[in-house]
Design an enzyme around this catalytic site. Sequence first.
Site, mmCIF file in Angstrom:
data_model
loop_
_atom_site.group_PDB
_atom_site.id
_atom_site.type_symbol
_atom_site.label_atom_id
_atom_site.label_comp_id
_atom_site.label_asym_id
_atom_site.label_seq_id
_atom_site.Cartn_x
_atom_site.Cartn_y
_atom_site.Cartn_z
ATOM 1 N N HIS A 17 0.846 -1.205 0.000
ATOM 2 C CA HIS A 17 0.000 0.000 0.000
ATOM 3 C C HIS A 17 0.879 1.253 0.000
ATOM 4 O O HIS A 17 0.613 2.207 -0.737
ATOM 5 C CB HIS A 17 -0.876 0.058 1.264
ATOM 6 C CG HIS A 17 -1.905 -1.023 1.386
ATOM 7 N ND1 HIS A 17 -2.049 -1.769 2.528
ATOM 8 C CD2 HIS A 17 -2.857 -1.477 0.528
ATOM 9 C CE1 HIS A 17 -3.047 -2.630 2.379
ATOM 10 N NE2 HIS A 17 -3.557 -2.483 1.167
ATOM 11 N N LYS A 41 -15.866 -7.721 5.500
ATOM 12 C CA LYS A 41 -14.844 -8.461 6.247
ATOM 13 C C LYS A 41 -14.880 -8.165 7.747
ATOM 14 O O LYS A 41 -15.347 -7.121 8.172
ATOM 15 C CB LYS A 41 -13.465 -8.086 5.709
ATOM 16 C CG LYS A 41 -13.333 -8.348 4.221
ATOM 17 C CD LYS A 41 -12.024 -7.792 3.709
ATOM 18 C CE LYS A 41 -12.047 -7.616 2.203
ATOM 19 N NZ LYS A 41 -10.941 -6.804 1.731
ATOM 20 N N ARG A 90 -1.860 -5.940 -8.093
ATOM 21 C CA ARG A 90 -0.701 -6.773 -7.790
ATOM 22 C C ARG A 90 -0.468 -7.790 -8.875
ATOM 23 O O ARG A 90 0.639 -8.018 -9.324
ATOM 24 C CB ARG A 90 -0.915 -7.514 -6.469
ATOM 25 C CG ARG A 90 -0.743 -6.645 -5.266
ATOM 26 C CD ARG A 90 -1.360 -7.263 -4.065
ATOM 27 N NE ARG A 90 -2.817 -7.193 -4.157
ATOM 28 C CZ ARG A 90 -3.625 -7.396 -3.148
ATOM 29 N NH1 ARG A 90 -3.132 -7.726 -1.982
ATOM 30 N NH2 ARG A 90 -4.916 -7.279 -3.301
ATOM 31 N N SER A 128 -2.668 -7.656 3.178
ATOM 32 C CA SER A 128 -2.908 -7.475 4.614
ATOM 33 C C SER A 128 -3.225 -8.829 5.248
ATOM 34 O O SER A 128 -2.791 -9.131 6.359
ATOM 35 C CB SER A 128 -4.070 -6.520 4.846
ATOM 36 O OG SER A 128 -3.797 -5.271 4.282
HETATM 37 P P1 ADP Z 1 -9.696 -4.012 -0.303
HETATM 38 O O1 ADP Z 1 -10.125 -4.677 0.936
HETATM 39 O O2 ADP Z 1 -10.615 -2.992 -0.883
HETATM 40 O O3 ADP Z 1 -9.108 -4.949 -1.346
HETATM 41 P P2 ADP Z 1 -7.047 -3.381 0.577
HETATM 42 O O4 ADP Z 1 -6.766 -2.556 1.752
HETATM 43 O O5 ADP Z 1 -6.676 -4.810 0.639
HETATM 44 O O6 ADP Z 1 -8.527 -3.108 0.171
HETATM 45 O O7 ADP Z 1 -6.298 -2.740 -0.643
HETATM 46 C C1 ADP Z 1 -6.606 -1.457 -1.111
HETATM 47 C C2 ADP Z 1 -6.064 -1.329 -2.501
HETATM 48 O O8 ADP Z 1 -4.669 -1.563 -2.459
HETATM 49 C C3 ADP Z 1 -6.628 -2.340 -3.486
HETATM 50 O O9 ADP Z 1 -6.680 -1.715 -4.746
HETATM 51 C C4 ADP Z 1 -5.596 -3.425 -3.507
HETATM 52 O O10 ADP Z 1 -5.568 -4.097 -4.749
HETATM 53 C C5 ADP Z 1 -4.330 -2.614 -3.317
HETATM 54 N N1 ADP Z 1 -3.245 -3.379 -2.727
HETATM 55 C C6 ADP Z 1 -3.274 -4.208 -1.670
HETATM 56 N N2 ADP Z 1 -2.059 -4.749 -1.437
HETATM 57 C C7 ADP Z 1 -1.239 -4.246 -2.381
HETATM 58 C C8 ADP Z 1 0.140 -4.443 -2.705
HETATM 59 N N3 ADP Z 1 0.907 -5.297 -2.037
HETATM 60 N N4 ADP Z 1 0.642 -3.741 -3.732
HETATM 61 C C9 ADP Z 1 -0.163 -2.917 -4.442
HETATM 62 N N5 ADP Z 1 -1.447 -2.707 -4.213
HETATM 63 C C10 ADP Z 1 -1.991 -3.352 -3.201
#
Ligand code: ADP
Length: 163
Positions: A17, A41, A90, A128
Amino acid sequence: MKTVIYPGSFDPLTNGHLDVIQRAARLFDKVVVAVARNGGKQPLFSPVERKTLIEHSTTELTNVSSDIFEGLLVEYVEQQSGHAVIRGLRALSDFEYEFQMALMNRKLNEKVETLFMMPRASYSFLSSQLVKEIATLGGDVSAFVTPEVREALAGKLGQAGAN
Ligand code: ADP
């Protein structure tokens, strides 16, 4: 003044992120990392905890702030006078869901553009969920999250273990 909104669960913020946030901060005047309060979630961290962790992990990025939102993303973007939404991609596996969401958001509000950013390749496997699983099993997550997030995870999981 171009403002971009980066929405997500951020439960918790990972270096993946953060990589996306840093890239966005170089392109836009203002980046708002928006923690979604709703969502199906069961989160580990409360929205306020997630927002605080984002703030404490981005203190050096002066044009980045964090906020909590609920309801429709496109409405929040308008409220914030945002120009676009950033999402991270990703791998191909992210694509279908992200593509659907982006087109649905466009249907709901033509003016809200979605932009996709790819993290550094070494973060493309990070999520996460995986970080929480490693931390729960006692693994070292220091390569995947900021020191603030690592400490918060240790605090949370230590508390959970004590119960
Ligand atoms: P959600 O629960 O909406 O998927 P996340 O907090 O997991 O939200 O992720 C928010 C955004 O960040 C999403 O677009 C997700 O694809 C992106 N994201 C999550 N992890 C990574 C990563 N390691 N690298 C790049 N983008 C990421």
